[in-house]
Every structure is written in structure tokens, then in C-alpha cells.
Design a protein around this motif. Structure first.
Motif, PDB file in Angstrom:
ATOM      1  N   GLU A   9      36.882  56.692  34.678  1.00  0.00           N
ATOM      2  CA  GLU A   9      36.687  58.033  34.126  1.00  0.00           C
ATOM      3  C   GLU A   9      35.335  58.630  34.516  1.00  0.00           C
ATOM      4  O   GLU A   9      35.175  59.851  34.509  1.00  0.00           O
ATOM      5  N   LEU A  10      34.385  57.770  34.859  1.00  0.00           N
ATOM      6  CA  LEU A  10      33.072  58.238  35.295  1.00  0.00           C
ATOM      7  C   LEU A  10      32.979  58.328  36.817  1.00  0.00           C
ATOM      8  O   LEU A  10      31.921  58.614  37.362  1.00  0.00           O
ATOM      9  N   GLY A  11      34.098  58.060  37.493  1.00  0.00           N
ATOM     10  CA  GLY A  11      34.103  58.098  38.951  1.00  0.00           C
ATOM     11  C   GLY A  11      33.527  56.845  39.582  1.00  0.00           C
ATOM     12  O   GLY A  11      33.107  56.865  40.739  1.00  0.00           O
ATOM     13  N   ILE A  12      33.506  55.754  38.826  1.00  0.00           N
ATOM     14  CA  ILE A  12      32.957  54.482  39.308  1.00  0.00           C
ATOM     15  C   ILE A  12      34.108  53.558  39.670  1.00  0.00           C
ATOM     16  O   ILE A  12      35.013  53.344  38.867  1.00  0.00           O
ATOM     17  N   ASP A  13      34.052  52.990  40.868  1.00  0.00           N
ATOM     18  CA  ASP A  13      35.049  52.019  41.322  1.00  0.00           C
ATOM     19  C   ASP A  13      34.337  50.696  41.578  1.00  0.00           C
ATOM     20  O   ASP A  13      33.783  50.481  42.658  1.00  0.00           O
ATOM     21  N   VAL A  14      34.339  49.816  40.581  1.00  0.00           N
ATOM     22  CA  VAL A  14      33.581  48.564  40.687  1.00  0.00           C
ATOM     23  C   VAL A  14      34.057  47.682  41.832  1.00  0.00           C
ATOM     24  O   VAL A  14      33.300  46.839  42.316  1.00  0.00           O
ATOM     25  N   SER A  15      35.265  47.909  42.319  1.00  0.00           N
ATOM     26  CA  SER A  15      35.759  47.098  43.443  1.00  0.00           C
ATOM     27  C   SER A  15      35.050  47.457  44.747  1.00  0.00           C
ATOM     28  O   SER A  15      35.163  46.740  45.735  1.00  0.00           O
ATOM     29  N   GLN A  16      34.275  48.546  44.750  1.00  0.00           N
ATOM     30  CA  GLN A  16      33.571  48.983  45.958  1.00  0.00           C
ATOM     31  C   GLN A  16      32.201  48.344  46.131  1.00  0.00           C
ATOM     32  O   GLN A  16      31.466  48.676  47.051  1.00  0.00           O
ATOM     33  N   GLY A  17      31.846  47.413  45.237  1.00  0.00           N
ATOM     34  CA  GLY A  17      30.643  46.631  45.476  1.00  0.00           C
ATOM     35  C   GLY A  17      29.434  46.954  44.638  1.00  0.00           C
ATOM     36  O   GLY A  17      29.518  47.582  43.581  1.00  0.00           O
ATOM     37  N   GLU A  18      28.314  46.502  45.152  1.00  0.00           N
ATOM     38  CA  GLU A  18      27.048  46.468  44.432  1.00  0.00           C
ATOM     39  C   GLU A  18      26.631  47.802  43.824  1.00  0.00           C
ATOM     40  O   GLU A  18      26.268  47.869  42.663  1.00  0.00           O
ATOM     41  N   GLY A  19      26.661  48.857  44.610  1.00  0.00           N
ATOM     42  CA  GLY A  19      26.221  50.158  44.103  1.00  0.00           C
ATOM     43  C   GLY A  19      27.035  50.622  42.918  1.00  0.00           C
ATOM     44  O   GLY A  19      26.495  51.147  41.941  1.00  0.00           O
ATOM     45  N   ALA A 137      33.480  44.510  35.201  1.00  0.00           N
ATOM     46  CA  ALA A 137      32.954  43.605  36.237  1.00  0.00           C
ATOM     47  C   ALA A 137      33.822  42.375  36.441  1.00  0.00           C
ATOM     48  O   ALA A 137      33.943  41.868  37.560  1.00  0.00           O
ATOM     49  N   GLU A 138      34.439  41.895  35.360  1.00  0.00           N
ATOM     50  CA  GLU A 138      35.276  40.690  35.491  1.00  0.00           C
ATOM     51  C   GLU A 138      36.451  40.922  36.438  1.00  0.00           C
ATOM     52  O   GLU A 138      36.950  39.969  37.037  1.00  0.00           O
ATOM     53  N   LYS A 139      36.844  42.152  36.626  1.00  0.00           N
ATOM     54  CA  LYS A 139      37.955  42.454  37.538  1.00  0.00           C
ATOM     55  C   LYS A 139      37.635  42.107  38.976  1.00  0.00           C
ATOM     56  O   LYS A 139      38.526  41.790  39.752  1.00  0.00           O
ATOM     57  N   VAL A 140      36.353  42.160  39.328  1.00  0.00           N
ATOM     58  CA  VAL A 140      35.949  41.847  40.693  1.00  0.00           C
ATOM     59  C   VAL A 140      35.215  40.515  40.805  1.00  0.00           C
ATOM     60  O   VAL A 140      35.137  39.953  41.891  1.00  0.00           O
ATOM     61  N   TRP A 141      34.671  40.037  39.702  1.00  0.00           N
ATOM     62  CA  TRP A 141      33.887  38.805  39.740  1.00  0.00           C
ATOM     63  C   TRP A 141      34.663  37.561  39.311  1.00  0.00           C
ATOM     64  O   TRP A 141      34.300  36.456  39.641  1.00  0.00           O
ATOM     65  N   TYR A 142      35.725  37.737  38.525  1.00  0.00           N
ATOM     66  CA  TYR A 142      36.450  36.557  38.011  1.00  0.00           C
ATOM     67  C   TYR A 142      37.946  36.756  38.122  1.00  0.00           C
ATOM     68  O   TYR A 142      38.461  37.802  38.187  1.00  0.00           O
TER      69      TYR A 142
END
Length: 142
Positions: A9-19, A137-142
Motif C-alpha cells: 500500500e506504500l508502494g514498497i516491494d520487499v522482494s526487490q531487495g535492500e532498498g 521481511a519474512e516473505k523474502v528472508w525465510y
């Protein structure tokens, strides 16, 4: 009960990495305080979208007063001064101890429990902030 605002909803895609993970960490930090979610989301948008302070280095290059002003612009006024102070400490710690990367923090953690403990060592990051951050974060880290 207050509806949870997602990274998406904030336009953040955690799967796209560090930033994107840092942006979500910043948002989680703001959401973790006793303040309305919509106000925290607006403060995030002011800091990241309007003022382009979207990395630990850029955030650390703000003065305390600039951060207070940005938080005020987002109507995050109840905790603006203490939040500005803690945000500066957060990005300084991230830069100094982890090279500005949450991924390094994860790599140095043996497991999720240690990762969550390390996240909680940042000034102003409590169990609620860790819970909010790990939700995405757990979606990409675990």
C-alpha cells in the motif's frame, strides 16, 4: 481494531531487495509508535516520496530539525522530536555496524530469533516494530 497498512500500500516491494527493505523498516519504525496508522503512513510518504530520504545514508544526512520538520509535515507531531532523534541513531547504527544494509544484519544473524534481537537493539525499535517489519521481511528472508 486498526487496519494494518501493508508495504504494498506504500508502494514498497520487499522482494526487490535492500532498498525496499530499508523503506519498509523505516515505515515499520513509524507504525510501531502509538500513533494513527494513517498519520504514520503520511509521515513515511513525506520522508521517502516527497523528500527522497529513502536510504540510511540519505536519512543520516538530514539534520535533526529537518527530520522534525518532515515529521510535522506528515502530522506525526506527538513524537516528532524523539522520533527524529531515534531515526538519526537508527541510520547511524545501520551505517556503522552493518554497512547501511539490513541484509548484512540478517547475514550476521544465525537464525530468526537472533535477527529479531538485533533489530530490537536499534534505539526506538521495540517488539511491535519488529513484528510489523518481519510481517513483510519474512516473505523474502525465510
Amino acid at each position: 481494531m486498526t487496519r494494518e497498512i501493508s508495504a504494498n500500500e506504500l508502494g514498497i516491494d520487499v522482494s526487490q531487495g535492500e532498498g525496499e527493505l530499508f523503506k519498509w523498516f523505516l515505515a515499520s519504525f513509524l507504525f510501531g509508535k502509538r500513533i494513527q496508522q494513517d498519520i504514520a503512513a503520511e509521515a513515511y510518504r513525506v520522508i521517502v516520496d516527497k523528500h527522497k530520504r529513502d536510504t540510511p545514508r540519505k536519512l543520516c544526512n538530514c539534520s535533526w530539525q529537518e527530520l522534525v520538520d518532515m515529521l510535522g509535515e506528515g502530522h506525526y507531531v506527538r513524537y516528532d522530536e524523539s522520533t527524529a532523534d531515534r531515526l538519526l541513531k537508527l541510520c547511524a547504527k545501520l551505517n556503522e555496524e552493518y554497512g547501511g544494509k539490513l541484509g548484512t544484519l540478517r547475514e550476521q544473524s544465525q537464525d530468526r530469533k537472533e535477527l529479531e534481537r538485533r533489530l530490537g537493539e536499534f534505539d526506538g525499535v521495540g517488539p511491535k516494530t519488529v513484528e510489523i517489519f518481519m510481517r513483510e521481511a519474512e516473505k523474502v528472508w525465510y
